[in-house]
Every structure is written in C-alpha cells, then in structure tokens.
Motif scaffolding. Structure first.
Motif, PDB file in Angstrom:
ATOM      1  N   VAL A   1       0.866  -1.177   0.000  1.00  0.00           N
ATOM      2  CA  VAL A   1       0.000   0.000   0.000  1.00  0.00           C
ATOM      3  C   VAL A   1       0.905   1.231   0.000  1.00  0.00           C
ATOM      4  O   VAL A   1       1.646   1.472   0.959  1.00  0.00           O
ATOM      5  CB  VAL A   1      -0.935  -0.003   1.232  1.00  0.00           C
ATOM      6  CG1 VAL A   1      -1.890   1.192   1.167  1.00  0.00           C
ATOM      7  CG2 VAL A   1      -1.722  -1.313   1.320  1.00  0.00           C
ATOM      8  N   LEU A   2       0.884   1.944  -1.109  1.00  0.00           N
ATOM      9  CA  LEU A   2       1.761   3.111  -1.258  1.00  0.00           C
ATOM     10  C   LEU A   2       1.355   4.222  -0.294  1.00  0.00           C
ATOM     11  O   LEU A   2       0.177   4.377  -0.021  1.00  0.00           O
ATOM     12  CB  LEU A   2       1.705   3.615  -2.703  1.00  0.00           C
ATOM     13  CG  LEU A   2       2.281   2.634  -3.743  1.00  0.00           C
ATOM     14  CD1 LEU A   2       1.986   3.117  -5.161  1.00  0.00           C
ATOM     15  CD2 LEU A   2       3.779   2.455  -3.546  1.00  0.00           C
ATOM     16  N   ARG A   3       2.304   5.011   0.251  1.00  0.00           N
ATOM     17  CA  ARG A   3       3.704   4.827  -0.080  1.00  0.00           C
ATOM     18  C   ARG A   3       4.502   4.273   1.093  1.00  0.00           C
ATOM     19  O   ARG A   3       5.624   3.841   0.949  1.00  0.00           O
ATOM     20  CB  ARG A   3       4.301   6.205  -0.462  1.00  0.00           C
ATOM     21  CG  ARG A   3       3.821   6.691  -1.825  1.00  0.00           C
ATOM     22  CD  ARG A   3       4.234   8.143  -2.078  1.00  0.00           C
ATOM     23  NE  ARG A   3       3.135   9.013  -1.658  1.00  0.00           N
ATOM     24  CZ  ARG A   3       3.171  10.340  -1.833  1.00  0.00           C
ATOM     25  NH1 ARG A   3       4.236  10.918  -2.344  1.00  0.00           N
ATOM     26  NH2 ARG A   3       2.154  11.069  -1.473  1.00  0.00           N
ATOM     27  N   GLY A   4       3.874   4.317   2.265  1.00  0.00           N
ATOM     28  CA  GLY A   4       4.609   3.989   3.492  1.00  0.00           C
ATOM     29  C   GLY A   4       5.195   2.592   3.571  1.00  0.00           C
ATOM     30  O   GLY A   4       6.161   2.361   4.292  1.00  0.00           O
TER      31      GLY A   4
ATOM     32  N   TYR B   1      -9.071   8.960   3.825  1.00  0.00           N
ATOM     33  CA  TYR B   1     -10.267   9.652   4.301  1.00  0.00           C
ATOM     34  C   TYR B   1      -9.765  10.760   5.217  1.00  0.00           C
ATOM     35  O   TYR B   1      -8.592  10.783   5.611  1.00  0.00           O
ATOM     36  CB  TYR B   1     -11.114   8.650   5.097  1.00  0.00           C
ATOM     37  CG  TYR B   1     -10.278   7.974   6.128  1.00  0.00           C
ATOM     38  CD1 TYR B   1     -10.139   8.536   7.400  1.00  0.00           C
ATOM     39  CD2 TYR B   1      -9.511   6.852   5.809  1.00  0.00           C
ATOM     40  CE1 TYR B   1      -9.293   7.978   8.322  1.00  0.00           C
ATOM     41  CE2 TYR B   1      -8.668   6.297   6.739  1.00  0.00           C
ATOM     42  CZ  TYR B   1      -8.563   6.870   7.988  1.00  0.00           C
ATOM     43  OH  TYR B   1      -7.695   6.330   8.909  1.00  0.00           O
TER      44      TYR B   1
ATOM     45  N   LYS C   1      -8.722  12.111   8.285  1.00  0.00           N
ATOM     46  CA  LYS C   1      -8.343  11.447   9.537  1.00  0.00           C
ATOM     47  C   LYS C   1      -8.948  12.148  10.739  1.00  0.00           C
ATOM     48  O   LYS C   1      -9.119  13.352  10.743  1.00  0.00           O
ATOM     49  CB  LYS C   1      -6.836  11.410   9.654  1.00  0.00           C
ATOM     50  CG  LYS C   1      -6.250  10.508   8.603  1.00  0.00           C
ATOM     51  CD  LYS C   1      -5.020   9.801   9.088  1.00  0.00           C
ATOM     52  CE  LYS C   1      -4.642   8.751   8.057  1.00  0.00           C
ATOM     53  NZ  LYS C   1      -3.451   8.045   8.382  1.00  0.00           N
TER      54      LYS C   1
ATOM     55  N   GLU D   1       1.416  -3.306   4.860  1.00  0.00           N
ATOM     56  CA  GLU D   1       1.245  -1.939   5.366  1.00  0.00           C
ATOM     57  C   GLU D   1       2.413  -1.584   6.289  1.00  0.00           C
ATOM     58  O   GLU D   1       3.022  -2.467   6.894  1.00  0.00           O
ATOM     59  CB  GLU D   1      -0.062  -1.829   6.161  1.00  0.00           C
ATOM     60  CG  GLU D   1      -1.249  -1.361   5.349  1.00  0.00           C
ATOM     61  CD  GLU D   1      -1.203   0.127   4.998  1.00  0.00           C
ATOM     62  OE1 GLU D   1      -0.125   0.747   5.047  1.00  0.00           O
ATOM     63  OE2 GLU D   1      -2.275   0.651   4.644  1.00  0.00           O
TER      64      GLU D   1
ATOM     65  N   ILE E   1       1.779   0.734   8.804  1.00  0.00           N
ATOM     66  CA  ILE E   1       1.146   0.940  10.106  1.00  0.00           C
ATOM     67  C   ILE E   1      -0.372   0.789  10.014  1.00  0.00           C
ATOM     68  O   ILE E   1      -0.972   1.201   9.021  1.00  0.00           O
ATOM     69  CB  ILE E   1       1.539   2.331  10.685  1.00  0.00           C
ATOM     70  CG1 ILE E   1       1.017   2.512  12.113  1.00  0.00           C
ATOM     71  CG2 ILE E   1       1.066   3.462   9.799  1.00  0.00           C
ATOM     72  CD1 ILE E   1       1.657   3.679  12.866  1.00  0.00           C
ATOM     73  N   VAL E   2      -0.947   0.183  11.028  1.00  0.00           N
ATOM     74  CA  VAL E   2      -2.399   0.157  11.175  1.00  0.00           C
ATOM     75  C   VAL E   2      -2.728   0.999  12.398  1.00  0.00           C
ATOM     76  O   VAL E   2      -2.197   0.776  13.483  1.00  0.00           O
ATOM     77  CB  VAL E   2      -2.948  -1.271  11.351  1.00  0.00           C
ATOM     78  CG1 VAL E   2      -4.463  -1.224  11.490  1.00  0.00           C
ATOM     79  CG2 VAL E   2      -2.561  -2.144  10.181  1.00  0.00           C
TER      80      VAL E   2
ATOM     81  N   THR F   1      -8.423   2.257   6.884  1.00  0.00           N
ATOM     82  CA  THR F   1      -7.824   2.057   5.558  1.00  0.00           C
ATOM     83  C   THR F   1      -7.808   0.581   5.191  1.00  0.00           C
ATOM     84  O   THR F   1      -8.260   0.184   4.120  1.00  0.00           O
ATOM     85  CB  THR F   1      -6.375   2.605   5.527  1.00  0.00           C
ATOM     86  OG1 THR F   1      -6.397   3.974   5.922  1.00  0.00           O
ATOM     87  CG2 THR F   1      -5.759   2.471   4.157  1.00  0.00           C
TER      88      THR F   1
ATOM     89  N   ASP G   1       6.122   8.671   7.241  1.00  0.00           N
ATOM     90  CA  ASP G   1       6.428  10.064   6.941  1.00  0.00           C
ATOM     91  C   ASP G   1       5.735  11.053   7.861  1.00  0.00           C
ATOM     92  O   ASP G   1       4.772  10.724   8.544  1.00  0.00           O
ATOM     93  CB  ASP G   1       5.980  10.382   5.514  1.00  0.00           C
ATOM     94  CG  ASP G   1       4.455  10.490   5.407  1.00  0.00           C
ATOM     95  OD1 ASP G   1       3.763   9.546   5.831  1.00  0.00           O
ATOM     96  OD2 ASP G   1       3.962  11.533   4.931  1.00  0.00           O
TER      97      ASP G   1
ATOM     98  N   ARG H   1      10.860   9.436   5.255  1.00  0.00           N
ATOM     99  CA  ARG H   1      10.651   8.023   4.909  1.00  0.00           C
ATOM    100  C   ARG H   1      11.970   7.259   4.813  1.00  0.00           C
ATOM    101  O   ARG H   1      12.029   6.064   5.035  1.00  0.00           O
ATOM    102  CB  ARG H   1       9.906   7.904   3.580  1.00  0.00           C
ATOM    103  CG  ARG H   1       8.481   8.449   3.604  1.00  0.00           C
ATOM    104  CD  ARG H   1       7.732   7.975   2.359  1.00  0.00           C
ATOM    105  NE  ARG H   1       6.542   8.752   2.073  1.00  0.00           N
ATOM    106  CZ  ARG H   1       5.324   8.516   2.569  1.00  0.00           C
ATOM    107  NH1 ARG H   1       5.150   7.517   3.416  1.00  0.00           N
ATOM    108  NH2 ARG H   1       4.300   9.253   2.236  1.00  0.00           N
TER     109      ARG H   1
HETATM  110  C1  PRP Z   1      -1.015   5.431   6.562  1.00  0.00           C
HETATM  111  C2  PRP Z   1      -0.672   3.954   6.568  1.00  0.00           C
HETATM  112  C3  PRP Z   1      -1.991   3.295   6.357  1.00  0.00           C
HETATM  113  C4  PRP Z   1      -2.944   4.229   7.062  1.00  0.00           C
HETATM  114  C5  PRP Z   1      -3.245   3.677   8.407  1.00  0.00           C
HETATM  115  O1  PRP Z   1      -1.051   5.874   5.241  1.00  0.00           O
HETATM  116  O2  PRP Z   1       0.254   3.618   5.562  1.00  0.00           O
HETATM  117  O3  PRP Z   1      -2.310   3.175   4.992  1.00  0.00           O
HETATM  118  O4  PRP Z   1      -2.297   5.503   7.178  1.00  0.00           O
HETATM  119  O5  PRP Z   1      -4.184   4.480   9.078  1.00  0.00           O
HETATM  120  P1  PRP Z   1      -5.600   3.929   9.533  1.00  0.00           P
HETATM  121  O6  PRP Z   1      -5.409   2.575  10.155  1.00  0.00           O
HETATM  122  O7  PRP Z   1      -6.027   4.955  10.555  1.00  0.00           O
HETATM  123  O8  PRP Z   1      -6.508   3.885   8.361  1.00  0.00           O
HETATM  124  P2  PRP Z   1      -1.013   7.408   4.818  1.00  0.00           P
HETATM  125  O9  PRP Z   1      -2.402   7.842   4.474  1.00  0.00           O
HETATM  126  O10 PRP Z   1      -0.297   8.198   5.850  1.00  0.00           O
HETATM  127  O11 PRP Z   1      -0.196   7.355   3.449  1.00  0.00           O
HETATM  128  P3  PRP Z   1       1.340   6.928   3.170  1.00  0.00           P
HETATM  129  O12 PRP Z   1       1.409   5.410   3.251  1.00  0.00           O
HETATM  130  O13 PRP Z   1       1.603   7.418   1.785  1.00  0.00           O
HETATM  131  O14 PRP Z   1       2.207   7.582   4.208  1.00  0.00           O
END
Ligand code: PRP
Length: 188
Positions: free
Chosen positions: A50-53, A79, A81, A108, A110-111, A116, A168, A174
């Motif tokens: 799942v981009l980009r993290g 969405y 946040k 991923e 982070i969750v 997401t 990030d 990153r």
């Molecule tokens: C981060 C992370 C997940 C999401 C998790 O992405 O990579 O996709 O947030 O959050 P949630 O569990 O509250 O839904 P981000 O939108 O920061 O994009 P990135 O991966 O490009 O940094």
C-alpha cells in the motif's frame, strides 16, 4: 555534523526501533510467513504494497520470503483522519494484475484506526482472491475504530507520531533507517 543529521537530531526524540531491531523483527516475520505458506505449495503469492509507506518494509521483507511471489502496488486516498465516520477509500492507483483465485498478502507500514485496511480488504475481497492476509510492521491498537487484527504484525506501539523506515510526516523522513518519535514541536 551535516545539516540533515542535525535536523534529525533536533526533530526526532526517542528512537523506538533501531536498524538492528527492525532487521531482526522483519526476519522473524518472514520466517513466520514462510512457515505458513510453504506447506501450502502455492504457485504464487501476490504481495501488495500500500503506497507509499510500505515500500521500505516491503523491500526488506520480500527478500527473505522463500516462496514464489509477484509484487504489486495500490495507492488509495486517505479519508479525513480523525473523523468518526466509517470512512471510505478511493483508489488512486489500482493493482496491475488480477488477484482472482490468487493468494494475496497486503503489506502496510502501520495500522492505526484500521479504517484504511478495512476498506481495502473489502475492496480486494470483492475480487475473490483465494486467500487474503494482512501484514503490518507497526500496530497502534489503542487507536482502533474497527474490529481488525492483522495476521502478521511487527511491533505494537503507543499513540506517538512515528517516522522513519517508510513512515512520513508531510512526505518527509521516509528514508530514515530507524523508527523514531517526531517531537511535537516539529509538527505543532
Ligand atoms: C497510513 C498507513 C496506512 C494508514 C493507516 O497511510 O500507511 O495506509 O495511514 O491508518 P488507519 O489505520 O487509521 O486507516 P497514509 O495515508 O499516511 O499514506 P502513506 O502510506 O503514503 O504515508
């Protein structure tokens, strides 16, 4: 000290996980994934980042997977946040290949609330993969808004703003090889 090193020293407080700790944990996660999938004798595991993290973690993880695999990527819009709505995600870049009847592993970094990943799994399940599992390096269960448990997770972390190893702040940090807590004064 170069300006970037100085910037990091000033803006990153506690180092939660250094390079060696991350490498060890990623290796353990890969061993677990190998042990789970190898007995299935699958033709192909589709690893979806799942981009980009996820890219830093994914590139380290896949090099330790001893399975036939392909990689793909998906980009989704976040969405708003912090809202209490269930949230939906919009696909900005879809995966390139069909996952119907394939074994799929979502990667991923982070969750957090879990919104997401919940939206993403619903979306991908509708395409009828043979199996679908979730792998995240970091998990912040204290922030969860939906009932979602990753199949593989590296570390549980407190509700701090963490950066590095793919994560990030406003697109930056990153490439930092460790995971550290961004000082509040850096983003407030
Ligand atoms: C981060 C992370 C997940 C999401 C998790 O992405 O990579 O996709 O947030 O959050 P949630 O569990 O509250 O839904 P981000 O939108 O920061 O994009 P990135 O991966 O490009 O940094």
């Amino acid at each position: 000290m170069n300006p970037w090193a100085k910037h990091l020293e000033e803006n990153i407080g506690e180092v939660l996980f250094d390079e060696a700790t991350i490498a060890k944990r990623v290796q353990e996660m890969a061993q677990q994934i190998n042990a789970d999938y190898q007995p299935l004798n699958i033709e192909e595991l589709v690893v979806i980042g799942v981009l980009r993290g996820s890219v830093v973690f994914m590139s380290d993880l896949i090099r330790q997977l001893q399975l036939p695999l392909t990689i793909d990527f998906i980009a989704i819009s976040s969405y708003a946040k912090g809202t209490r709505t269930s949230g939906t995600v919009r696909i900005l870049k879809d995966i390139s290949e069909s996952i119907t009847d394939k074994h799929v592993l979502i990667i991923e970094d982070i969750v957090d609330t879990g919104l997401t990943l919940q939206c993403l799994t619903d979306l991908l399940q509708a395409r009828r993969p043979k199996s679908l599992r979730l792998c995240t390096l970091l998990d912040k269960p204290s922030r969860r808004m939906v009932d979602l448990t990753p199949d593989y997770r590296g570390f549980e972390i407190p509700d701090d703003f963490v950066v590095g190893y793919g994560l990030d702040y406003a697109g930056h940090y990153r490439q930092v090889p460790y995971i550290g807590v961004l000082k509040p004064e850096a983003y407030q």
